[in-house]
Design an enzyme around this catalytic site. Structure first.
Site, PDB file in Angstrom:
ATOM      1  CG  HIS A   1     -10.492   8.958   0.807  1.00  0.00           C
ATOM      2  ND1 HIS A   1     -11.525   8.078   0.568  1.00  0.00           N
ATOM      3  CD2 HIS A   1      -9.542   8.243   1.449  1.00  0.00           C
ATOM      4  CE1 HIS A   1     -11.201   6.878   1.048  1.00  0.00           C
ATOM      5  NE2 HIS A   1     -10.011   6.960   1.612  1.00  0.00           N
TER       6      HIS A   1
ATOM      7  CG  PHE B   1      -2.357  -0.031   0.957  1.00  0.00           C
ATOM      8  CD1 PHE B   1      -2.982  -1.218   0.629  1.00  0.00           C
ATOM      9  CD2 PHE B   1      -3.126   1.133   1.007  1.00  0.00           C
ATOM     10  CE1 PHE B   1      -4.347  -1.253   0.349  1.00  0.00           C
ATOM     11  CE2 PHE B   1      -4.483   1.108   0.728  1.00  0.00           C
ATOM     12  CZ  PHE B   1      -5.092  -0.088   0.402  1.00  0.00           C
TER      13      PHE B   1
ATOM     14  NE  ARG C   1      -4.703   6.573   0.221  1.00  0.00           N
ATOM     15  CZ  ARG C   1      -5.579   5.971   0.997  1.00  0.00           C
ATOM     16  NH1 ARG C   1      -6.324   6.680   1.823  1.00  0.00           N
ATOM     17  NH2 ARG C   1      -5.741   4.677   0.937  1.00  0.00           N
TER      18      ARG C   1
ATOM     19  NE  ARG D   1      -6.939   7.738   6.326  1.00  0.00           N
ATOM     20  CZ  ARG D   1      -7.228   6.693   5.541  1.00  0.00           C
ATOM     21  NH1 ARG D   1      -6.576   5.565   5.669  1.00  0.00           N
ATOM     22  NH2 ARG D   1      -8.172   6.778   4.627  1.00  0.00           N
TER      23      ARG D   1
ATOM     24  CD  GLU E   1      -2.694   3.945  -1.300  1.00  0.00           C
ATOM     25  OE1 GLU E   1      -3.227   5.048  -1.184  1.00  0.00           O
ATOM     26  OE2 GLU E   1      -1.896   3.496  -0.474  1.00  0.00           O
TER      27      GLU E   1
ATOM     28  CG  HIS F   1      -8.032   7.661  -2.477  1.00  0.00           C
ATOM     29  ND1 HIS F   1      -7.665   7.117  -3.685  1.00  0.00           N
ATOM     30  CD2 HIS F   1      -7.824   6.695  -1.549  1.00  0.00           C
ATOM     31  CE1 HIS F   1      -7.256   5.869  -3.491  1.00  0.00           C
ATOM     32  NE2 HIS F   1      -7.340   5.591  -2.206  1.00  0.00           N
TER      33      HIS F   1
ATOM     34  CD  GLN G   1      -5.579  10.482   2.326  1.00  0.00           C
ATOM     35  OE1 GLN G   1      -6.306   9.558   2.629  1.00  0.00           O
ATOM     36  NE2 GLN G   1      -4.293  10.497   2.602  1.00  0.00           N
TER      37      GLN G   1
ATOM     38  CG  LEU H   1     -11.544   4.804  -2.786  1.00  0.00           C
ATOM     39  CD1 LEU H   1     -11.019   6.225  -2.763  1.00  0.00           C
ATOM     40  CD2 LEU H   1     -11.298   4.140  -1.450  1.00  0.00           C
TER      41      LEU H   1
HETATM   42  C1  FAD Z   1     -14.854   4.072   0.087  1.00  0.00           C
HETATM   43  C2  FAD Z   1     -13.886   4.118   1.234  1.00  0.00           C
HETATM   44  C3  FAD Z   1     -12.868   3.170   1.318  1.00  0.00           C
HETATM   45  C4  FAD Z   1     -11.967   3.199   2.390  1.00  0.00           C
HETATM   46  N1  FAD Z   1     -10.981   2.241   2.459  1.00  0.00           N
HETATM   47  C5  FAD Z   1     -10.156   2.234   3.528  1.00  0.00           C
HETATM   48  C6  FAD Z   1      -9.182   1.208   3.702  1.00  0.00           C
HETATM   49  O1  FAD Z   1      -9.076   0.281   2.909  1.00  0.00           O
HETATM   50  N2  FAD Z   1      -8.373   1.253   4.780  1.00  0.00           N
HETATM   51  C7  FAD Z   1      -8.464   2.243   5.703  1.00  0.00           C
HETATM   52  O2  FAD Z   1      -7.711   2.230   6.674  1.00  0.00           O
HETATM   53  N3  FAD Z   1      -9.399   3.229   5.578  1.00  0.00           N
HETATM   54  C8  FAD Z   1     -10.236   3.231   4.523  1.00  0.00           C
HETATM   55  N4  FAD Z   1     -11.179   4.223   4.418  1.00  0.00           N
HETATM   56  C9  FAD Z   1     -11.358   5.183   5.517  1.00  0.00           C
HETATM   57  C10 FAD Z   1     -12.125   4.521   6.649  1.00  0.00           C
HETATM   58  O3  FAD Z   1     -13.036   3.585   6.130  1.00  0.00           O
HETATM   59  C11 FAD Z   1     -12.912   5.528   7.486  1.00  0.00           C
HETATM   60  O4  FAD Z   1     -12.069   6.581   7.865  1.00  0.00           O
HETATM   61  C12 FAD Z   1     -13.449   4.850   8.720  1.00  0.00           C
HETATM   62  O5  FAD Z   1     -14.203   3.710   8.380  1.00  0.00           O
HETATM   63  C13 FAD Z   1     -14.303   5.760   9.600  1.00  0.00           C
HETATM   64  O6  FAD Z   1     -14.821   4.981  10.660  1.00  0.00           O
HETATM   65  P1  FAD Z   1     -15.569   5.640  11.895  1.00  0.00           P
HETATM   66  O7  FAD Z   1     -15.829   4.534  12.864  1.00  0.00           O
HETATM   67  O8  FAD Z   1     -14.805   6.805  12.366  1.00  0.00           O
HETATM   68  O9  FAD Z   1     -16.918   6.185  11.288  1.00  0.00           O
HETATM   69  P2  FAD Z   1     -17.965   5.580  10.206  1.00  0.00           P
HETATM   70  O10 FAD Z   1     -17.696   4.170   9.868  1.00  0.00           O
HETATM   71  O11 FAD Z   1     -18.033   6.574   9.116  1.00  0.00           O
HETATM   72  O12 FAD Z   1     -19.302   5.588  11.039  1.00  0.00           O
HETATM   73  C14 FAD Z   1     -19.889   6.783  11.503  1.00  0.00           C
HETATM   74  C15 FAD Z   1     -21.012   6.391  12.410  1.00  0.00           C
HETATM   75  O13 FAD Z   1     -21.521   7.548  13.055  1.00  0.00           O
HETATM   76  C16 FAD Z   1     -22.920   7.552  12.985  1.00  0.00           C
HETATM   77  N5  FAD Z   1     -23.339   8.963  13.043  1.00  0.00           N
HETATM   78  C17 FAD Z   1     -22.839  10.022  12.384  1.00  0.00           C
HETATM   79  N6  FAD Z   1     -23.473  11.146  12.735  1.00  0.00           N
HETATM   80  C18 FAD Z   1     -24.400  10.796  13.655  1.00  0.00           C
HETATM   81  C19 FAD Z   1     -25.374  11.495  14.397  1.00  0.00           C
HETATM   82  N7  FAD Z   1     -25.520  12.801  14.262  1.00  0.00           N
HETATM   83  N8  FAD Z   1     -26.162  10.789  15.244  1.00  0.00           N
HETATM   84  C20 FAD Z   1     -26.032   9.444  15.383  1.00  0.00           C
HETATM   85  N9  FAD Z   1     -25.126   8.742  14.697  1.00  0.00           N
HETATM   86  C21 FAD Z   1     -24.310   9.407  13.849  1.00  0.00           C
HETATM   87  C22 FAD Z   1     -23.270   6.835  11.699  1.00  0.00           C
HETATM   88  O14 FAD Z   1     -24.567   6.307  11.768  1.00  0.00           O
HETATM   89  C23 FAD Z   1     -22.190   5.746  11.698  1.00  0.00           C
HETATM   90  O15 FAD Z   1     -22.629   4.650  12.469  1.00  0.00           O
HETATM   91  C24 FAD Z   1     -12.089   4.207   3.363  1.00  0.00           C
HETATM   92  C25 FAD Z   1     -13.106   5.147   3.273  1.00  0.00           C
HETATM   93  C26 FAD Z   1     -13.981   5.117   2.217  1.00  0.00           C
HETATM   94  C27 FAD Z   1     -15.035   6.191   2.133  1.00  0.00           C
END
Ligand code: FAD
Length: 594
Positions: A366, A119, A285, A408, A254, A241, A239, A251
């Site tokens: 991203h 990666f 990135r 990142r 990578e 991507h 960031q 997306l």
């Molecule tokens: C398409 C894509 C691919 C990715 N691939 C990778 C990868 O391969 N490797 C890597 O390390 N990272 C990757 N990332 C980044 C990574 O996935 C995210 O940064 C990470 O999953 C965020 O997780 P989180 O737990 O912070 O929030 P999220 O998984 O975004 O969850 C947010 C939560 O908060 C809740 N929420 C939000 N606002 C409220 C509110 N007001 N009231 C109640 N609930 C709320 C939502 O319901 C949800 O449950 C990727 C991101 C994307 C978009």
């Protein structure tokens, strides 16, 4: 006024992505915990993460957590706090094994160990060559993490409030007392009264026009914190991507380049050899996104348009593998097995078969490097003196601990979620044993209910979706991969006008049941605020570092800017910036070459 139901828990976790669920799992071992999520938990964006979770397991080739730490610091353009990075990279190893023991179905090497792939920015520090560090389950790693953690939470009787949209934090002086939420199905307001609150609400890519982020990623948690007197850290670093599907932003992981895919310009040249001679397509990135922009600016886009090609066809990949002196070769079956979802997306959305032809891609908004400032136990910090807000925690993308600094590395977000989600959960479980439940203030929900009623009954002429579009366009033209004083200032002027216009919005649905019109209008208020904080922070930083590339200040300036930005919103609504020193460690800043 409508009756407001009150629920009482030791701790309330907002967000059911990887960070929220990991924290819930740990906190619920010794505390009564509720998880509130505006989405059904397994629809959280973590489920969309594709490529992998980074940990120096060294399953195929030599690797060390210290190498992972160095790569992370270098990737961050030296803005990450090195004490936090050490925690991330050391604990990553153990937490990935823990996920495996919970039942996560990782891909395997023929020797039976968890499979790892290359990666961007992850290297063998001795040779500077890419190293296999990204542990993965095909290109569905996040999906598997989310499903595994959700099953574990159900097994351990975590209390879930699904489709509860949190809209306010109840803060009294230097402690928190809970949150206010709207039950989406009924429109009723609820108070969750607790000793501790954790935000794990994810990012805010929806500030920009072309983004990989889901519709729901509107930065609610970060915006609520800002309104309740908590500063936001390093918001100028967002960031882009390199490989989003042209125009759509969806997306392309990578991992495609990790498996050997290459970027080609309109002339068919592998242009990354110019910008990063050693690790080429697997540079950080920020470096790759800038290279794509520069190629397009120089007229080297494909067909004169603003996109380039990402090529994973076996013919091209094998040619370049041979040129790079590698013995490995790939074929159609390998791509279908390692990147099934990507192959599916591009066939569906583009009509392009990636085993036969290259994919048109452009950079896509991203990931938020900045966010709610915390220490390594997820405790939220109020100022540059690192004063803690008692009972308040944050982890995951909405938080800034800071392990990603100015940029990142791929796979480090999933690692961040599970490492710091776990630490926050553990700390919260201990804290709630030692403190009493403080009483709620009178009418704790009144202010936010009034704000909702204003939006509901407004009769202005402005449509929320138009404002949203104008904000996204202003951010895309002014605060994107490259920016200058002029472009940022212009965006800020537009955002100011949009903030005024927001007072005049009118929504169509005036009802209570599943009123997404109302909730989306409220989310727009969060996005507008975060866009402004991003622009204000970016305007002040007169240097280029990681994801913040200023054409008018093209160099990194460690003398004046090796520092974290904190953006506060004062009671009069004005933004105020203060600065906090970066925690250095083994790695002193030096020129960043890939
Ligand atoms: C398409 C894509 C691919 C990715 N691939 C990778 C990868 O391969 N490797 C890597 O390390 N990272 C990757 N990332 C980044 C990574 O996935 C995210 O940064 C990470 O999953 C965020 O997780 P989180 O737990 O912070 O929030 P999220 O998984 O975004 O969850 C947010 C939560 O908060 C809740 N929420 C939000 N606002 C409220 C509110 N007001 N009231 C109640 N609930 C709320 C939502 O319901 C949800 O449950 C990727 C991101 C994307 C978009």
């Amino acid at each position: 006024m409508a009756t407001v139901k009150t629920h009482t828990f030791d701790a309330v976790i907002v967000g059911a992505g990887g960070a929220g669920l990991m924290a819930a799992l740990y906190a619920s071992r010794s505390a009564n915990v509720a998880v509130l999520s505006k989405l059904y938990p397994t629809r959280s964006h973590t489920g969309a993460a594709q490529g992998g979770v980074g940990a120096a397991l060294g399953n195929m080739e030599e690797d060390k957590w210290e190498w992972h730490a160095y790569d992370t610091v270098k990737g961050s353009d030296y803005l990450a706090d090195q004490d936090a990075v050490d925690v991330l990279c050391q604990e990553a190893i153990d937490v990935v094994i823990e996920l495996e023991h919970m039942g996560l179905p990782f891909d395997r090497f023929p020797n039976g160990r968890i499979s790892q792939r290359r990666f961007g920015g992850h290297t063998n520090n001795d040779t500077q060559k890419p190293v296999m560090r990204a542990c993965h389950a095909a290109d569905r790693t996040g999906h598997m993490i989310l499903q595994t953690l959700y099953q574990q939470c159900i097994k351990h009787n975590v209390n879930f409030y699904d489709e509860f949209h949190v809209v306010d934090l109840i803060r009294v002086g230097d402690s928190v007392r809970g949150v206010v939420a709207v039950e989406i199905a009924t429109g009723d307001f609820h108070i969750f009264h607790s000793k501790a609150v954790m935000f794990a609400t994810g990012g805010w890519g929806r500030c920009w026009e072309v983004t990989s982020n889901a519709h729901s990623l509107t930065g609610d948690g970060a915006a609520i914190c800002l309104r309740r007197g908590i500063p936001l850290q390093d918001m100028e670093f967002f960031q882009f991507h390199p490989t989003g599907i042209f125009k759509l932003g969806i997306l392309i992981t990578e991992g495609v380049r990790g498996e050997g895919g290459v970027l080609l310009n309109g002339k068919g040249e592998r242009f990354m050899t110019k910008y990063a001679p050693t690790i080429k397509d697997l540079a950080s990135r920020d470096v790759v996104s800038r290279a794509i922009y520069l190629e397009i600016q120089a007229g080297n886009g494909v067909n004169g348009k603003n996109y380039v090609h990402l090529d994973i066809t076996p013919e091209t990949v094998n040619r370049y593998l041979a040129e790079d002196g590698e013995t490995r070769r790939i074929d159609r079956e390998y791509i279908e097995a390692k990147l099934p979802d990507i192959a599916d997306f591009t066939r569906t959305y583009l009509g392009v078969d990636p085993v036969k032809e290259p994919m048109p891609i452009q950079p896509t908004a991203h990931y938020a490097m900045g966010g709610i400032p915390t220490d390594v136990d997820g405790r939220v910090l109020l100022n540059a003196d690192k004063e803690v807000l008692q009972g308040m925690y944050a982890a995951g993308e909405c938080a800034c601990v800071s392990v990603h600094g100015a940029n990142r590395l791929g796979t480090n977000s999933l690692t961040d979620l599970v490492v710091f989600g776990r630490r926050a959960g553990q700390h919260m479980a201990k804290l709630v044993q030692t403190i009493d439940l403080e009483p709620l203030p009178a009418n704790a929900a009144a202010e936010v209910i009034a704000a909702f009623e204003r939006i509901r009954h407004n009769t202005g002429a402005v449509k929320p979706y138009e404002l949203r579009q104008q904000m996204q366009q202003a951010m895309t033209t002014g605060v994107s991969v490259f920016r200058t004083e002029q472009t940022i200032s212009k965006t800020l002027d537009t955002l100011n006008q949009l903030r005024a216009a927001y007072q005049n919005i009118q929504i169509q649905d005036k009802g209570k049941v599943f009123n997404s019109d109302l909730l989306e209008a409220w989310e727009l208020g969060c996005l507008l605020e975060l866009a402004e904080v991003t622009a204000v922070s970016a305007l002040a930083r007169q240097e280029s570092r990681g994801g913040h590339a200023r054409d008018d200040f093209p160099n990194r300036d460690d003398q004046n800017w090796l520092t974290h930005t904190l953006c506060h919103k004062d009671a009069d609504g004005q933004y105020r910036l203060t600065y906090k020193p970066v925690t250095l460690g083994r790695y002193q800043p030096k020129a960043r070459v890939y």
